[in-house]
Scaffold this motif. Structure first.
Motif, PDB file in Angstrom:
ATOM      1  N   LEU A 201     -18.541  -3.010  13.545  1.00  0.00           N
ATOM      2  CA  LEU A 201     -19.894  -3.206  14.068  1.00  0.00           C
ATOM      3  C   LEU A 201     -20.630  -1.886  14.307  1.00  0.00           C
ATOM      4  CD1 LEU A 201     -19.820  -6.120  16.678  1.00  0.00           C
ATOM      5  CD2 LEU A 201     -21.403  -5.866  14.765  1.00  0.00           C
ATOM      6  N   ALA A 202     -19.912  -0.784  14.304  1.00  0.00           N
ATOM      7  CA  ALA A 202     -20.554   0.526  14.497  1.00  0.00           C
ATOM      8  C   ALA A 202     -21.224   0.934  13.193  1.00  0.00           C
ATOM      9  CB  ALA A 202     -19.516   1.559  14.930  1.00  0.00           C
ATOM     10  N   THR A 203     -22.375   0.323  12.934  1.00  0.00           N
ATOM     11  CA  THR A 203     -23.094   0.556  11.686  1.00  0.00           C
ATOM     12  C   THR A 203     -24.592   0.584  11.963  1.00  0.00           C
ATOM     13  OG1 THR A 203     -23.349  -0.249   9.408  1.00  0.00           O
ATOM     14  CG2 THR A 203     -23.230  -1.917  11.121  1.00  0.00           C
ATOM     15  N   ALA A 204     -25.344   1.273  11.139  1.00  0.00           N
ATOM     16  CA  ALA A 204     -26.790   1.407  11.340  1.00  0.00           C
ATOM     17  C   ALA A 204     -27.462   0.042  11.420  1.00  0.00           C
ATOM     18  CB  ALA A 204     -27.400   2.219  10.199  1.00  0.00           C
ATOM     19  N   GLY A 205     -28.316  -0.140  12.403  1.00  0.00           N
ATOM     20  CA  GLY A 205     -29.057  -1.381  12.554  1.00  0.00           C
ATOM     21  C   GLY A 205     -28.372  -2.434  13.394  1.00  0.00           C
ATOM     22  N   SER A 206     -27.109  -2.197  13.769  1.00  0.00           N
ATOM     23  CA  SER A 206     -26.386  -3.185  14.568  1.00  0.00           C
ATOM     24  C   SER A 206     -27.085  -3.442  15.903  1.00  0.00           C
ATOM     25  CB  SER A 206     -24.951  -2.704  14.801  1.00  0.00           C
ATOM     26  OG  SER A 206     -24.213  -3.649  15.532  1.00  0.00           O
ATOM     27  N   GLY A 207     -27.587  -2.373  16.529  1.00  0.00           N
ATOM     28  CA  GLY A 207     -28.291  -2.540  17.794  1.00  0.00           C
ATOM     29  C   GLY A 207     -29.601  -3.286  17.645  1.00  0.00           C
ATOM     30  N   ASP A 208     -30.250  -3.161  16.498  1.00  0.00           N
ATOM     31  CA  ASP A 208     -31.481  -3.909  16.242  1.00  0.00           C
ATOM     32  C   ASP A 208     -31.204  -5.405  16.198  1.00  0.00           C
ATOM     33  OD1 ASP A 208     -32.709  -1.390  15.935  1.00  0.00           O
ATOM     34  OD2 ASP A 208     -32.264  -1.383  13.789  1.00  0.00           O
ATOM     35  N   VAL A 209     -30.072  -5.768  15.612  1.00  0.00           N
ATOM     36  CA  VAL A 209     -29.656  -7.174  15.585  1.00  0.00           C
ATOM     37  C   VAL A 209     -29.403  -7.681  17.005  1.00  0.00           C
ATOM     38  CG1 VAL A 209     -27.847  -8.765  14.820  1.00  0.00           C
ATOM     39  CG2 VAL A 209     -28.721  -7.023  13.258  1.00  0.00           C
ATOM     40  N   LEU A 210     -28.697  -6.892  17.800  1.00  0.00           N
ATOM     41  CA  LEU A 210     -28.440  -7.287  19.189  1.00  0.00           C
ATOM     42  C   LEU A 210     -29.751  -7.510  19.937  1.00  0.00           C
ATOM     43  CD1 LEU A 210     -26.660  -7.691  21.685  1.00  0.00           C
ATOM     44  CD2 LEU A 210     -26.576  -5.202  21.931  1.00  0.00           C
ATOM     45  N   GLY A 211     -30.719  -6.631  19.739  1.00  0.00           N
ATOM     46  CA  GLY A 211     -32.008  -6.817  20.394  1.00  0.00           C
ATOM     47  C   GLY A 211     -32.670  -8.128  20.029  1.00  0.00           C
ATOM     48  N   GLY A 212     -32.584  -8.513  18.760  1.00  0.00           N
ATOM     49  CA  GLY A 212     -33.159  -9.778  18.331  1.00  0.00           C
ATOM     50  C   GLY A 212     -32.470 -10.972  18.963  1.00  0.00           C
ATOM     51  N   VAL A 213     -31.159 -10.929  19.045  1.00  0.00           N
ATOM     52  CA  VAL A 213     -30.411 -12.018  19.689  1.00  0.00           C
ATOM     53  C   VAL A 213     -30.833 -12.150  21.148  1.00  0.00           C
ATOM     54  CG1 VAL A 213     -28.122 -12.840  20.372  1.00  0.00           C
ATOM     55  CG2 VAL A 213     -28.435 -11.730  18.138  1.00  0.00           C
ATOM     56  N   LEU A 214     -30.870 -11.028  21.850  1.00  0.00           N
ATOM     57  CA  LEU A 214     -31.222 -11.063  23.265  1.00  0.00           C
ATOM     58  C   LEU A 214     -32.663 -11.514  23.472  1.00  0.00           C
ATOM     59  CD1 LEU A 214     -30.652 -10.578  26.214  1.00  0.00           C
ATOM     60  CD2 LEU A 214     -30.934  -8.113  25.825  1.00  0.00           C
ATOM     61  N   GLY A 215     -33.572 -11.020  22.641  1.00  0.00           N
ATOM     62  CA  GLY A 215     -34.955 -11.463  22.755  1.00  0.00           C
ATOM     63  C   GLY A 215     -35.095 -12.964  22.607  1.00  0.00           C
ATOM     64  N   ALA A 216     -34.372 -13.531  21.652  1.00  0.00           N
ATOM     65  CA  ALA A 216     -34.418 -14.986  21.452  1.00  0.00           C
ATOM     66  C   ALA A 216     -33.901 -15.736  22.672  1.00  0.00           C
ATOM     67  CB  ALA A 216     -33.606 -15.365  20.217  1.00  0.00           C
ATOM     68  N   LEU A 217     -32.810 -15.252  23.257  1.00  0.00           N
ATOM     69  CA  LEU A 217     -32.262 -15.928  24.439  1.00  0.00           C
ATOM     70  C   LEU A 217     -33.233 -15.861  25.615  1.00  0.00           C
ATOM     71  CD1 LEU A 217     -28.484 -14.903  24.382  1.00  0.00           C
ATOM     72  CD2 LEU A 217     -29.552 -16.992  23.514  1.00  0.00           C
ATOM     73  N   LEU A 218     -33.921 -14.740  25.788  1.00  0.00           N
ATOM     74  CA  LEU A 218     -34.899 -14.649  26.873  1.00  0.00           C
ATOM     75  C   LEU A 218     -36.057 -15.609  26.638  1.00  0.00           C
ATOM     76  CD1 LEU A 218     -35.167 -10.854  27.779  1.00  0.00           C
ATOM     77  CD2 LEU A 218     -33.464 -12.549  28.462  1.00  0.00           C
ATOM     78  N   ALA A 219     -36.526 -15.699  25.396  1.00  0.00           N
ATOM     79  CA  ALA A 219     -37.645 -16.595  25.095  1.00  0.00           C
ATOM     80  C   ALA A 219     -37.278 -18.052  25.329  1.00  0.00           C
ATOM     81  CB  ALA A 219     -38.104 -16.391  23.655  1.00  0.00           C
ATOM     82  N   THR A 220     -36.068 -18.433  24.978  1.00  0.00           N
ATOM     83  CA  THR A 220     -35.663 -19.833  25.140  1.00  0.00           C
ATOM     84  C   THR A 220     -35.323 -20.181  26.582  1.00  0.00           C
ATOM     85  OG1 THR A 220     -33.364 -19.286  24.551  1.00  0.00           O
ATOM     86  CG2 THR A 220     -34.804 -20.021  22.768  1.00  0.00           C
ATOM     87  N   HIS A 221     -35.186 -19.175  27.435  1.00  0.00           N
ATOM     88  CA  HIS A 221     -34.832 -19.428  28.841  1.00  0.00           C
ATOM     89  C   HIS A 221     -35.906 -18.934  29.811  1.00  0.00           C
ATOM     90  CE1 HIS A 221     -30.848 -19.932  26.998  1.00  0.00           C
ATOM     91  NE2 HIS A 221     -30.507 -20.589  28.090  1.00  0.00           N
TER      92      HIS A 221
END
Length: 276
Positions: A201-221
């Motif tokens: 998982l230590a690869t370029a862009g991995s943190g961008d994916v995490l941000g998208g997951v978290l953003g979605a969870l905040l929006a749905t809650h």
């Protein structure tokens, strides 16, 4: 009390739509990420959010990333409008002009649940709503420096739990400190440790994916967050768990890239819901 986050808890963070749901009730995530220099961050975050269960994504970033987002996800909306949460900063530079700063501060004035990543971490003091900061070790150093606490990347790496808790206490935000073990802390101290994932998982862009997951969870809650502020740390931990498990699923023991992680999210969520 610190808890090692589990699959059972992660399953509880998934908002499952009902027969009466529509795209608005399922959550609308506003996204201002990516730049002319790093347009791919926008694509990765939007891709991850779309695969985590959000009802709509409004991408309001620069022109070049917007074109790339639409090419990958034509259902994304590039017009301003109602949102339930914001994802800001992935793939951007904190050296912004006055107009862009004023625009971002205006979004933070809406007091909606917000993820501040990368180039927007410096805006934590302007955030009015429930806010999660998502730094890696090096990015936490200037956040702490802004509140008068001096440290180093090496010191943070040596004791991430202590520094995550210090950052949460000093900034008033929930802190998701990325690492081999992700640490989630809020005003009460370190809440969760997440050990899902593996070194690929230590690869370029991995943190961008995490941000998208978290953003979605905040929006749905968003409504639940208004009633239970402590839920913010739980959602941050769930995002880290989903991200890590998607990395494991995509890898199967071999190398992966960030987009592979985003594409594995629906399978991970499906397994969680079946298990629950």
């Amino acid at each position: 009390m610190t808890t090692l986050f589990s699959a059972v808890e992660a399953a509880g963070a998934i908002a499952v739509p009902s027969a009466d749901s529509d795209k608005y009730s399922r959550g609308v995530l506003g996204v201002v990420t990516g730049s002319e220099r790093y347009p791919g961050a926008a694509v990765l975050g939007v891709e991850a959010a779309s695969r985590t269960g959000v009802g709509m994504i409004r991408y309001l970033g620069p022109e070049r990333p917007a074109a790339m987002v639409l090419a990958r996800r034509p259902e994304a909306v590039t017009a301003d409008g109602r949102v339930q949460a914001w994802l800001l900063g992935s793939g951007t530079d904190p050296e912004r002009d006055d107009d862009e700063r004023a625009r971002l501060v205006g979004l933070l004035d809406q007091a909606l649940p917000t993820v501040l990543d990368a180039g927007s971490l410096d805006l934590f003091a302007q955030a009015k709503g429930p806010t999660v900061l998502t730094p890696h070790f090096g990015e936490l150093v200037p956040v702490l420096s802004a509140v008068g606490v001096e440290t180093s990347k090496q010191a943070v790496a040596a004791d991430p739990a202590t520094w995550a808790a210090r950052a949460a206490a000093e900034t008033g935000a929930t802190v998701l400190l990325k690492g081999a073990t992700t640490v989630i802390a809020d005003a009460s101290g370190v809440r969760f440790l997440v050990r899902a994932g593996q070194p690929w998982l230590a690869t370029a862009g991995s943190g961008d994916v995490l941000g998208g997951v978290l953003g979605a969870l905040l929006a749905t809650h968003q409504p639940a967050l208004a009633e239970r502020p402590e839920l913010l740390a739980e959602l941050a931990a769930a995002a880290a768990w989903l991200h890590g498990e998607a990395g494991r699923t995509a890898s199967g023991g071999g190398p992966i890239q960030a987009l592979d992680v985003a594409e594995a999210l629906p399978a991970v969520i499906r397994r969680l819901l079946v298990g629950a």
